[in-house]
Design a protein around this motif. Sequence first.
Motif, PDB file in Angstrom:
ATOM      1  N   HIS A   1       0.836  -1.201   0.000  1.00 46.61           N
ATOM      2  CA  HIS A   1       0.000   0.000   0.000  1.00 46.61           C
ATOM      3  C   HIS A   1       0.868   1.248   0.000  1.00 46.61           C
ATOM      4  O   HIS A   1       0.590   2.224  -0.707  1.00 46.61           O
ATOM      5  CB  HIS A   1      -0.918  -0.027   1.220  1.00 46.61           C
ATOM      6  N   ARG A   2       1.931   1.225   0.802  1.00 39.48           N
ATOM      7  CA  ARG A   2       2.828   2.379   0.852  1.00 39.48           C
ATOM      8  C   ARG A   2       3.530   2.571  -0.494  1.00 39.48           C
ATOM      9  O   ARG A   2       3.731   3.692  -0.953  1.00 39.48           O
ATOM     10  CB  ARG A   2       3.851   2.177   1.971  1.00 39.48           C
ATOM     11  N   LYS A   3       3.882   1.457  -1.134  1.00 38.28           N
ATOM     12  CA  LYS A   3       4.568   1.541  -2.423  1.00 38.28           C
ATOM     13  C   LYS A   3       3.653   2.116  -3.495  1.00 38.28           C
ATOM     14  O   LYS A   3       4.107   2.832  -4.391  1.00 38.28           O
ATOM     15  CB  LYS A   3       5.057   0.153  -2.832  1.00 38.28           C
ATOM     16  N   LEU A   4       2.349   1.806  -3.407  1.00 37.99           N
ATOM     17  CA  LEU A   4       1.413   2.362  -4.382  1.00 37.99           C
ATOM     18  C   LEU A   4       1.402   3.879  -4.311  1.00 37.99           C
ATOM     19  O   LEU A   4       1.462   4.565  -5.341  1.00 37.99           O
ATOM     20  CB  LEU A   4       0.011   1.798  -4.132  1.00 37.99           C
TER      21      LEU A   4
ATOM     22  N   ALA B   1      -3.547   3.567 -12.345  1.00 44.17           N
ATOM     23  CA  ALA B   1      -2.792   2.556 -11.598  1.00 44.17           C
ATOM     24  C   ALA B   1      -3.709   1.901 -10.571  1.00 44.17           C
ATOM     25  O   ALA B   1      -4.393   2.586  -9.808  1.00 44.17           O
ATOM     26  CB  ALA B   1      -1.590   3.194 -10.904  1.00 44.17           C
ATOM     27  N   PHE B   2      -3.711   0.572 -10.555  1.00 44.82           N
ATOM     28  CA  PHE B   2      -4.577  -0.203  -9.665  1.00 44.82           C
ATOM     29  C   PHE B   2      -3.764  -0.768  -8.506  1.00 44.82           C
ATOM     30  O   PHE B   2      -2.682  -1.329  -8.714  1.00 44.82           O
ATOM     31  CB  PHE B   2      -5.227  -1.369 -10.418  1.00 44.82           C
ATOM     32  N   GLY B   3      -4.291  -0.634  -7.285  1.00 46.96           N
ATOM     33  CA  GLY B   3      -3.675  -1.273  -6.130  1.00 46.96           C
ATOM     34  C   GLY B   3      -3.819  -2.785  -6.209  1.00 46.96           C
ATOM     35  O   GLY B   3      -4.562  -3.328  -7.036  1.00 46.96           O
ATOM     36  N   THR B   4      -3.126  -3.484  -5.321  1.00 44.68           N
ATOM     37  CA  THR B   4      -3.107  -4.949  -5.392  1.00 44.68           C
ATOM     38  C   THR B   4      -4.492  -5.556  -5.194  1.00 44.68           C
ATOM     39  O   THR B   4      -4.794  -6.606  -5.763  1.00 44.68           O
ATOM     40  CB  THR B   4      -2.151  -5.509  -4.330  1.00 44.68           C
ATOM     41  N   ARG B   5      -5.339  -4.924  -4.408  1.00 40.14           N
ATOM     42  CA  ARG B   5      -6.664  -5.512  -4.179  1.00 40.14           C
ATOM     43  C   ARG B   5      -7.613  -5.284  -5.351  1.00 40.14           C
ATOM     44  O   ARG B   5      -8.745  -5.762  -5.331  1.00 40.14           O
ATOM     45  CB  ARG B   5      -7.279  -4.950  -2.899  1.00 40.14           C
ATOM     46  N   HIS B   6      -7.158  -4.547  -6.353  1.00 39.20           N
ATOM     47  CA  HIS B   6      -7.991  -4.290  -7.530  1.00 39.20           C
ATOM     48  C   HIS B   6      -7.465  -5.023  -8.768  1.00 39.20           C
ATOM     49  O   HIS B   6      -7.758  -4.613  -9.894  1.00 39.20           O
ATOM     50  CB  HIS B   6      -8.052  -2.788  -7.817  1.00 39.20           C
TER      51      HIS B   6
ATOM     52  N   GLU C   1       6.035  -0.508 -11.412  1.00 41.47           N
ATOM     53  CA  GLU C   1       6.427  -0.795 -10.028  1.00 41.47           C
ATOM     54  C   GLU C   1       5.642  -1.982  -9.461  1.00 41.47           C
ATOM     55  O   GLU C   1       5.330  -2.029  -8.264  1.00 41.47           O
ATOM     56  CB  GLU C   1       6.205   0.439  -9.140  1.00 41.47           C
ATOM     57  N   GLY C   2       5.293  -2.935 -10.337  1.00 38.34           N
ATOM     58  CA  GLY C   2       4.570  -4.121  -9.899  1.00 38.34           C
ATOM     59  C   GLY C   2       3.062  -3.977  -9.874  1.00 38.34           C
ATOM     60  O   GLY C   2       2.359  -4.942  -9.559  1.00 38.34           O
TER      61      GLY C   2
END
Length: 243
Positions: free
Chosen positions: A45-48, A112-117, A148-149
């Motif tokens: 989350h911080r990296k996003l 850009a989508f976070g990991t939960r999306h 960035e992943g």
Amino acid sequence: MSRQLLGRLEGVVNDAFWLSSKRLQVNAIFFTGHRLEKGPENPRHRKLWQLLSLRDQPEKLLPLLERLGGNSLAAENTISCCWRQSGLPDILIFEVEVESPNSDPERFLLKAFGTRHKKAALNEADLLMSATGKALPSPELVGVDKLEGFDVHLFRLPFEEVAEKNGRGKFVLDRLKGCWQVEPSSGLVARYCRSHPLLHQRLSPGMLERLAAVVTDPVERSHIEELASRFQELLVELNNLPW
């Protein structure tokens, strides 16, 4: 059915992992002597949110723009990037402009989508790349990549006037009307039906039994009995409704 069961099982496992990561907060609620402590921030989350540095370092977007655009950008090209409010948690929007001394500037929208999306990113890409997506009143999807992943979608923005503040409601309404006027392709409908139970598939006689168990008014009970007598007929009508 097996797909739905596996989906439910995945949800249970994910919830268990989530509760385990929140055990410090949960213990403080149910056990005396435990102090409420804030759990550590998820590094992903911080990296996003570190992507907000793109405003000050837009040159980081150069490889992505070259990959998705299919053209190498000259050294004299200027890239500018600014953050835009998306209104959605863990989804970042950037407006990117590429200026070239020998051609007109190009405007893009980077999402850009976070990991939960991750699933939402996949569904959006599938929709916009399909025949149905090309008919939707949305910006042109240039391509899909990773930054960035994180999953990112790059859209091409036309140089058109931005809707005035007082006219944004009508602008959004017109876009929604345009979306509803697009008929989804048969392939897209088939994929949706395989992964999402429709209304007539979610209804069962057991629901009426539970209703009858809590109803005490004779008139309401008669309504439930009438509904039960026509239940199969209603399921057929729901199944025949257009999608």
